[in-house]
Design an enzyme around this catalytic site. Structure first.
Site, mmCIF file in Angstrom:
data_model
loop_
_atom_site.group_PDB
_atom_site.id
_atom_site.type_symbol
_atom_site.label_atom_id
_atom_site.label_comp_id
_atom_site.label_asym_id
_atom_site.label_seq_id
_atom_site.Cartn_x
_atom_site.Cartn_y
_atom_site.Cartn_z
ATOM 1 C CD GLU A 17 -2.813 -0.587 2.452
ATOM 2 O OE1 GLU A 17 -3.719 -0.013 2.687
ATOM 3 O OE2 GLU A 17 -2.606 -1.688 3.258
ATOM 4 N NE ARG A 40 3.600 -8.390 10.993
ATOM 5 C CZ ARG A 40 2.934 -7.448 10.567
ATOM 6 N NH1 ARG A 40 1.805 -7.712 9.841
ATOM 7 N NH2 ARG A 40 3.596 -6.336 10.304
ATOM 8 C CE LYS A 79 2.866 0.586 5.177
ATOM 9 N NZ LYS A 79 2.057 0.444 3.938
#
Length: 791
Positions: free
Chosen positions: A279, A494, A504
């Site tokens: 993104e 992850r 973020k």
């Protein structure tokens, strides 16, 4: 009851009580086994299942995938009539039913399962003997330290339809006959010690590191890149081949799947296609390095291609600087995208498919508010049964801007793995898009967009982290609902790094509160921050390779990245001398011991053949040089302590590269009583009764530089657990600035050419982007020379 019926069926397979209880915890397996037993009983009539038949039917239940279960009757028939007599044959039968779904070719089935093939004890003996003779010399040399199990596997692969237990028994007999019983040396590994000593990689390090130690930097870089390919081992080695999507557990087959896969193979030429789909609403962090290496590395290892696809479906949070930074980082890590694409490239097609989905009765317009739809258990939509024609009209009204944000959305009719019902496909956002401008006021969600873009780009392996596992069902459902090619989604754990944050949103909060300078503050673990700190891309890739790709989430100490960074910089960063906290030293005696105005020093002291540079000697500056203040202790050896080996008033110290030592003659103090200068004698090493205990770094005729020393940003392994928030968890000593550091003048030109340097005895440093060579030099400490055991 159904439970008692299942219990009875499982008992008929010969399972014990605890095994029945364990099996029944797996609902899907239990349902398959019940169906298999019923089928078997229809064939047997009043007869009972034998123990062998029960074992083979249980094995069928564990091996036959859901999408191939229609072939269960064929397998059970051949178990009952004795044609399928071993687990290997049953496994082959399950594979045949999966790969040849709907095939009525009975001869092909029999050939694939080894029906009619007879393996005698003599065949087994002969095949095992061939394998052992093939490796006889290695076996005699290494004995039981040799890969015995690997040989057994080779023998079994040569005896595909033999009974595995018989092969193992024959193998053990022949190994015992050749080597005899295990000795004490076999058990301790002493018999293999000489072989270990002969391995080429020194100190247990990879061959790449050994190559780098010999100055072969190009070989090292090549070997380092190849480490990323190691991530395709383990779980990734089980991934399907292109076109064999249906072999994957959970893959959903439709009557059109075979046709769509065939067309997919025609368009891709059978190549692997992956994608990295960030993104563009923030800077990539160290966790993304794992995703980049996995997606690009997996494609590269299989001679395939990897797209860089921006998931630009949320115009409110996307900025051009993030698009640029993401591609820059991908290329910095050494990867070139096959193509750079955008989800917005497909907005028109996605909208057409949304209308098609509505008309197929698989999507509807809902008026529940965003707050009502939050969480895992939102209330059922009262508009779920709205007629398709009405939903289509309302959806077009949404596109035309006739609703405010939050007044309507398009939802898909399905239930996901986590029981969340009807995920949103489109929502209203009156925001200008960076590429499509004001054309759209409705934007697709991740759940709707991602799988369809994967399908458009013919992705073979859609690799994503575990948090998307509960979206796999919607991924398959949507592609099949629209009758499109359906890729396979694979999830992996992850990467999480301790003592930092990678969200973020949380990094943006730190930036906005000026707790850090920006997204590239060298204390962060964004990839732009690591690059600014001086971490080379090879070290990031090596780190990702060492972490590897597993299905479990990994929590990694940042010291592993530090170790990878040292491993790379040790062979690629030239040495120089810089003094961080200068103490003036004036030679008042013996200056003529060094007559040269310049000294030649090696860039790599352990490999002088790799180059050298010249530095000013103290004879060129009237005998003035500078030492680190901490390299002198006041009060003589008694005051310094027994373990102090550097300069005191009664203990000389050597100067690196100068072939001399200095001894204190006078300590000069300022008005506050602090040491401001040392006046010393310069002594040739061969004039001393004993070699100095220590050699220290120094500079003469220096230039002033700024040095920034970075430590971990947070004191806690998980700073988010601090009760007072992230700011309270910050390390107050995470940055120390040395504005008055002194360096040799040769750095005025050299630093701009070779930005990564080792400051001898201090660590590895990198020329910061705020520098303006040659006038103003700023260096960031990338990593210390070795890990601080006190951390």
């Amino acid at each position: 009851t159904s439970t008692s019926m299942a219990n009875e069926c499982l008992a008929s397979l010969g399972l014990s009580g605890p095994k029945i209880e364990e099996t029944m915890r797996n609902k899907d397996l239990t349902e398959r086994l019940v169906a298999l037993v019923r089928c078997a009983k229809d064939k047997l009539g009043s007869k009972e299942l034998s123990k062998v038949q029960g074992n083979l039917i249980y094995h069928t239940g564990t091996k036959l995938k859901k999408q191939a279960f229609a072939g269960h009757e064929l397998i059970v028939n051949h178990i009952i009539n004795g044609d399928l007599a071993t687990e290997a044959q049953v496994t082959a039968a399950c594979d045949f039913c999966l790969k040849q779904i709907g095939s009525g070719d009975l001869d092909a089935f029999k050939a694939a399962c080894g029906i009619g093939v007879s393996i005698t004890p003599e065949d087994i003996e002969r095949a095992v003997e061939e394998v052992i003779n093939k490796h006889k010399q290695e076996l005699l040399a290494q004995r039981y330290a040799f890969g015995i199990n690997k040989l057994l596997g080779e023998a079994r692969s040569n005896l595909k339809w033999a009974d595995g237990k018989q092969v193992k028994c024959e193998f053990e007999v022949q190994i015992l006959h050749l080597l005899g019983p295990k000795t004490d040396a076999d058990r301790t590994g002493a018999a293999n010690a000489s072989l270990v000593a002969k391995q080429p990689a020194a100190r247990g390090k990879p061959a790449a590191v050994a190559a780098a130690a010999n100055g072969n930097a190009e070989v090292f870089r090549e070997e380092t890149r190849s480490l990323a390919d190691q991530m395709i081992s383990g779980d990734a080695a089980k991934f399907h081949k292109p076109g064999e999507n249906y072999l994957t557990d959970g893959y959903v087959m439709t009557p059109r799947t075979r046709f769509l896969l065939g067309r997919h193979l025609e368009q891709t030429g059978g190549k692997v296609f992956t994608r990295f789909p960030p993104e563009p609403n923030g800077i990539l962090h160290i966790g993304h390095a794992k995703a980049i290496n996995f997606n690009f590395g997996y494609a590269r290892a299989h001679n395939g291609h990897c797209y860089l696809r921006y998931d630009d479906t949320n115009p409110e949070k996307e900025e051009e600087k993030f698009f640029v930074a993401i591609r820059d980082i991908v290329e910095w890590l050494g990867y070139t995208p096959y193509k750079v694409t955008y989800a917005s490239d497909n907005f028109d097609q996605l909208y057409e498919w949304a209308e098609s989905l509505i008309m197929r009765g698989k999507a509807y317009v809902c008026h529940q508010s965003p707050d009502q739809l939050k969480g895992h258990n939102p209330p059922p939509s009262p508009w779920r049964d709205r007629p398709a024609e009405e939903s289509l009209q309302l959806f077009r009204a949404m596109r035309a801007g006739m609703y405010a944000e939050g007044e309507a959305c398009l939802r898909m009719r399905l239930t996901m793995e986590d029981s969340k019902q009807d995920p949103v496909a489109y929502r209203i956002k009156y925001a200008r898009h960076h590429r499509t401008g004001s054309k759209w006021c409705i934007y697709p969600t991740y759940d709707y967009t991602h799988c369809l873009c994967d399908s458009i780009e013919n992705i073979t392996h859609s690799l994503c982290t575990k948090e998307f596992q509960n979206r796999r069902s919607s991924y398959y459902w949507l592609c099949n609902a629209l009758d499109l090619y359906c890729p396979v989604q694979w999830e992996y754990g992850r990467l999480n790094v301790c003592n930092t944050v990678m969200s973020k949103r949380k990094i943006l909060n730190l930036v906005q509160k000026k707790a850090v300078a920006d997204w590239d503050d060298p204390r962060l673990f964004t990839l732009t921050a690591l690059r600014r700190r001086g971490v080379p891309p090879e070290a990031v890739n090596l780190f990702a390779a060492k972490v590897g790709v597993t299905m479990a989430s990994a929590y990694i100490d940042p010291s592993l990245l530090d170790a990878c960074t040292r491993e790379i910089l040790n062979t690629s960063a030239p040495r120089t001398m810089v003094v961080l906290d200068p103490l003036k030293v004036t030679i008042v005696e013996g200056l003529d011991a060094v007559k040269s105005a310049a000294l030649t020093v090696p860039d790599y002291p352990a490999s002088p053949e790799r180059g050298s540079h010249s530095i000013a000697s103290f004879s060129a500056s009237s005998g003035v040089l500078y030492l680190e203040r901490e390299d002198f202790r006041d009060g003589g050896k008694a005051g310094a302590g027994a373990g102090f080996k550097r300069l005191t008033e009664d203990q000389p110290v050597g100067l690196k590269h100068a072939n001399v030592a200095i001894a204190v003659r006078q300590v000069v103090r300022n008005a506050a009583g602090q040491v401001s200068e040392l006046r010393v004698a310069c002594l040739p090493l061969d004039s001393l009764p004993a070699k100095p205990k220590c050699f220290v770094h120094w500079v003469a005729d220096p230039v002033q530089v700024e040095v920034r020393l970075y430590e971990q940003l947070f004191t806690m392994k998980n700073p988010e657990e601090h009760p007072d928030g992230l700011i309270a968890a910050m390390n107050p000593n995470s940055l120390a600035v040395k504005p008055g550091a002194l360096a040799d003048r040769y750095l005025l030109t050299a630093a701009a050419i070779q930005r990564r340097l080792q400051f001898e005895r201090l660590g590895y440093f990198y020329l910061d982007q705020d520098s303006s060579p040659p006038g103003r030099l700023i260096f960031n400490r990338t990593v210390t020379l070795k890990e601080d055991v006190g951390k």
